[in-house]
Design a protein around this motif. Sequence first.
Motif, PDB file in Angstrom:
ATOM      1  N   GLU A 201       0.828  -1.204   0.000  1.00  0.00           N
ATOM      2  CA  GLU A 201       0.000   0.000   0.000  1.00  0.00           C
ATOM      3  C   GLU A 201       0.866   1.258   0.000  1.00  0.00           C
ATOM      4  OE1 GLU A 201      -3.948   1.364   2.366  1.00  0.00           O
ATOM      5  OE2 GLU A 201      -2.200   1.053   3.640  1.00  0.00           O
ATOM      6  N   ARG A 202       1.874   1.292   0.849  1.00  0.00           N
ATOM      7  CA  ARG A 202       2.719   2.484   0.939  1.00  0.00           C
ATOM      8  C   ARG A 202       3.450   2.782  -0.363  1.00  0.00           C
ATOM      9  NH1 ARG A 202       8.263   3.016   4.353  1.00  0.00           N
ATOM     10  NH2 ARG A 202       9.104   2.600   2.278  1.00  0.00           N
ATOM     11  N   GLU A 203       3.928   1.722  -1.024  1.00  0.00           N
ATOM     12  CA  GLU A 203       4.723   1.887  -2.236  1.00  0.00           C
ATOM     13  C   GLU A 203       3.876   1.948  -3.499  1.00  0.00           C
ATOM     14  OE1 GLU A 203       8.420   1.918  -2.443  1.00  0.00           O
ATOM     15  OE2 GLU A 203       7.895   2.614  -0.430  1.00  0.00           O
ATOM     16  N   SER A 209      -3.871  -9.781 -10.310  1.00  0.00           N
ATOM     17  CA  SER A 209      -5.283  -9.637  -9.933  1.00  0.00           C
ATOM     18  C   SER A 209      -5.785 -10.783  -9.062  1.00  0.00           C
ATOM     19  CB  SER A 209      -6.141  -9.535 -11.190  1.00  0.00           C
ATOM     20  OG  SER A 209      -5.991 -10.704 -11.999  1.00  0.00           O
ATOM     21  N   ILE A 210      -5.102 -11.907  -9.094  1.00  0.00           N
ATOM     22  CA  ILE A 210      -5.523 -13.093  -8.351  1.00  0.00           C
ATOM     23  C   ILE A 210      -5.529 -12.856  -6.837  1.00  0.00           C
ATOM     24  CG2 ILE A 210      -3.220 -14.123  -8.087  1.00  0.00           C
ATOM     25  CD1 ILE A 210      -4.461 -16.792  -8.913  1.00  0.00           C
ATOM     26  N   TYR A 211      -4.781 -11.856  -6.357  1.00  0.00           N
ATOM     27  CA  TYR A 211      -4.718 -11.556  -4.933  1.00  0.00           C
ATOM     28  C   TYR A 211      -5.961 -10.826  -4.427  1.00  0.00           C
ATOM     29  CZ  TYR A 211       0.134 -12.984  -4.292  1.00  0.00           C
ATOM     30  OH  TYR A 211       1.285 -13.721  -4.182  1.00  0.00           O
ATOM     31  N   PHE A 212      -6.785 -10.341  -5.341  1.00  0.00           N
ATOM     32  CA  PHE A 212      -7.954  -9.549  -4.955  1.00  0.00           C
ATOM     33  C   PHE A 212      -9.236 -10.350  -5.182  1.00  0.00           C
ATOM     34  CE2 PHE A 212      -4.501  -6.769  -6.168  1.00  0.00           C
ATOM     35  CZ  PHE A 212      -4.444  -5.896  -5.087  1.00  0.00           C
ATOM     36  N   ALA A 213     -10.253 -10.073  -4.386  1.00  0.00           N
ATOM     37  CA  ALA A 213     -11.495 -10.839  -4.421  1.00  0.00           C
ATOM     38  C   ALA A 213     -12.132 -10.788  -5.804  1.00  0.00           C
ATOM     39  CB  ALA A 213     -12.462 -10.317  -3.370  1.00  0.00           C
ATOM     40  N   VAL A 259      -9.315 -18.433  -0.618  1.00  0.00           N
ATOM     41  CA  VAL A 259     -10.096 -18.216   0.600  1.00  0.00           C
ATOM     42  C   VAL A 259     -11.305 -17.336   0.270  1.00  0.00           C
ATOM     43  CG1 VAL A 259      -8.144 -18.468   2.176  1.00  0.00           C
ATOM     44  CG2 VAL A 259      -8.700 -16.200   1.262  1.00  0.00           C
ATOM     45  N   ARG A 260     -12.417 -17.561   0.956  1.00  0.00           N
ATOM     46  CA  ARG A 260     -13.576 -16.688   0.771  1.00  0.00           C
ATOM     47  C   ARG A 260     -13.218 -15.273   1.201  1.00  0.00           C
ATOM     48  NH1 ARG A 260     -15.852 -21.579   2.428  1.00  0.00           N
ATOM     49  NH2 ARG A 260     -17.501 -22.362   1.037  1.00  0.00           N
ATOM     50  N   SER A 261     -13.593 -14.306   0.382  1.00  0.00           N
ATOM     51  CA  SER A 261     -13.209 -12.934   0.704  1.00  0.00           C
ATOM     52  C   SER A 261     -13.985 -11.951  -0.152  1.00  0.00           C
ATOM     53  CB  SER A 261     -11.708 -12.740   0.462  1.00  0.00           C
ATOM     54  OG  SER A 261     -11.337 -11.394   0.680  1.00  0.00           O
ATOM     55  N   ASP A 262     -14.245 -10.781   0.420  1.00  0.00           N
ATOM     56  CA  ASP A 262     -14.792  -9.648  -0.319  1.00  0.00           C
ATOM     57  C   ASP A 262     -13.754  -8.536  -0.457  1.00  0.00           C
ATOM     58  OD1 ASP A 262     -17.466 -10.590  -0.796  1.00  0.00           O
ATOM     59  OD2 ASP A 262     -17.889 -10.261   1.338  1.00  0.00           O
ATOM     60  N   ALA A 267      -6.475  -1.893   0.869  1.00  0.00           N
ATOM     61  CA  ALA A 267      -6.927  -1.465   2.194  1.00  0.00           C
ATOM     62  C   ALA A 267      -7.817  -2.529   2.845  1.00  0.00           C
ATOM     63  CB  ALA A 267      -7.670  -0.143   2.089  1.00  0.00           C
ATOM     64  N   LYS A 268      -8.730  -3.119   2.064  1.00  0.00           N
ATOM     65  CA  LYS A 268      -9.606  -4.158   2.607  1.00  0.00           C
ATOM     66  C   LYS A 268      -8.820  -5.413   2.962  1.00  0.00           C
ATOM     67  CE  LYS A 268     -13.799  -2.690   0.127  1.00  0.00           C
ATOM     68  NZ  LYS A 268     -14.795  -3.081  -0.908  1.00  0.00           N
ATOM     69  N   ILE A 269      -7.806  -5.740   2.155  1.00  0.00           N
ATOM     70  CA  ILE A 269      -6.970  -6.916   2.455  1.00  0.00           C
ATOM     71  C   ILE A 269      -6.198  -6.699   3.748  1.00  0.00           C
ATOM     72  CG2 ILE A 269      -4.980  -8.264   1.677  1.00  0.00           C
ATOM     73  CD1 ILE A 269      -6.025  -7.895  -1.189  1.00  0.00           C
ATOM     74  N   ILE A 270      -5.685  -5.496   3.960  1.00  0.00           N
ATOM     75  CA  ILE A 270      -4.977  -5.184   5.204  1.00  0.00           C
ATOM     76  C   ILE A 270      -5.893  -5.409   6.404  1.00  0.00           C
ATOM     77  CG2 ILE A 270      -4.011  -3.285   6.571  1.00  0.00           C
ATOM     78  CD1 ILE A 270      -2.800  -2.223   3.941  1.00  0.00           C
ATOM     79  N   ASP A 271      -7.128  -4.947   6.318  1.00  0.00           N
ATOM     80  CA  ASP A 271      -8.086  -5.167   7.402  1.00  0.00           C
ATOM     81  C   ASP A 271      -8.334  -6.659   7.618  1.00  0.00           C
ATOM     82  OD1 ASP A 271      -8.345  -2.454   7.809  1.00  0.00           O
ATOM     83  OD2 ASP A 271     -10.161  -2.256   6.588  1.00  0.00           O
TER      84      ASP A 271
END
Length: 304
Positions: A201-203, A209-213, A259-262, A267-271
């Motif tokens: 996030e900082r950088e 894209s596979i890392y995101f829901a 994994v199930r995820s929204d 930012a949402k992944i960090i949470d």
Amino acid sequence: MTDNTGTYRLSQLATLEAESIHIIREVVAELERPVLLFSGGKDSIVMLRLAEKAFWPARIPFPVLHVDTGHNFAEVLDYRDRRVVELGIQLLVASVPEAIDSGLVQELPDGTRNRIQTPVLLDALEKYRFTAAFGGARRDEDKARAKERVFSFRDDFGQWDPKNQRPELWNLYNGRIHSGESIRVFPLSNWTELDIWQYVEREGIELPSIYFAHDREVFDRDGMLYAVHEYCRPREGETVFTERVRYRTVGDASLTAAVRSDADTVAKIIDEVASTRITERGATRGDDKFSEAAMEDRKREGYF
């Protein structure tokens, strides 16, 4: 940043970054032929970013090596190829399918290839005479990796002895080796999964894209959600359904679960990561389920 006493202090991420960059520079200064293991996964992406910053504005002074099982997520391979072109660095590929064809390794009965990567990796390190190999392993991932030093000595067979490791006092690293021996180096040893995502996030680092829901066809096997694709098919009695998922880690596509995820933003992944109590490998890597000591056994043989 300064605290309430006026003393200048580095933030957690800045401290980790500085430590990792120091490690990378130390390797280049001490060892003749380093290489960076790069798969297109988030840890190797962060490690590559750190190497970029370590030598900027010069180019990264070593190649990257991908041990390719042939069972890859297309999104990850696309990212890998694009990133090395952007940085103008050499990509070397050690192919497991080619090793199977040549007789170096044998295909496993279950068709998975993650456990036969080790001879292919060792063969590539010997072929190119690399004396040091950067890996993206972190100590929070697995009990065996928690035993690992930053500079991990390997004998002339590429093997690791957890009882025969060198002391690392005051961040002093011993890179002395004899002919045939090598050092595995882990610049991200003191990072956690949460640190990785906060650094992304900082950088403003782009990730596959596979890392995101996203919505994907999956099936449940032993409580883990596997995507349906050419390398992984449901068995009799396993039902295919559509689920919103993301990948916490990417490896051999035939063994890596989602994994199930929204969480569709960093930012949402960090949470999400901040609230979980299950390690990413424990939740998503079927190859670590064979025994309690699976990772340590593989590391003794030469795996990262």
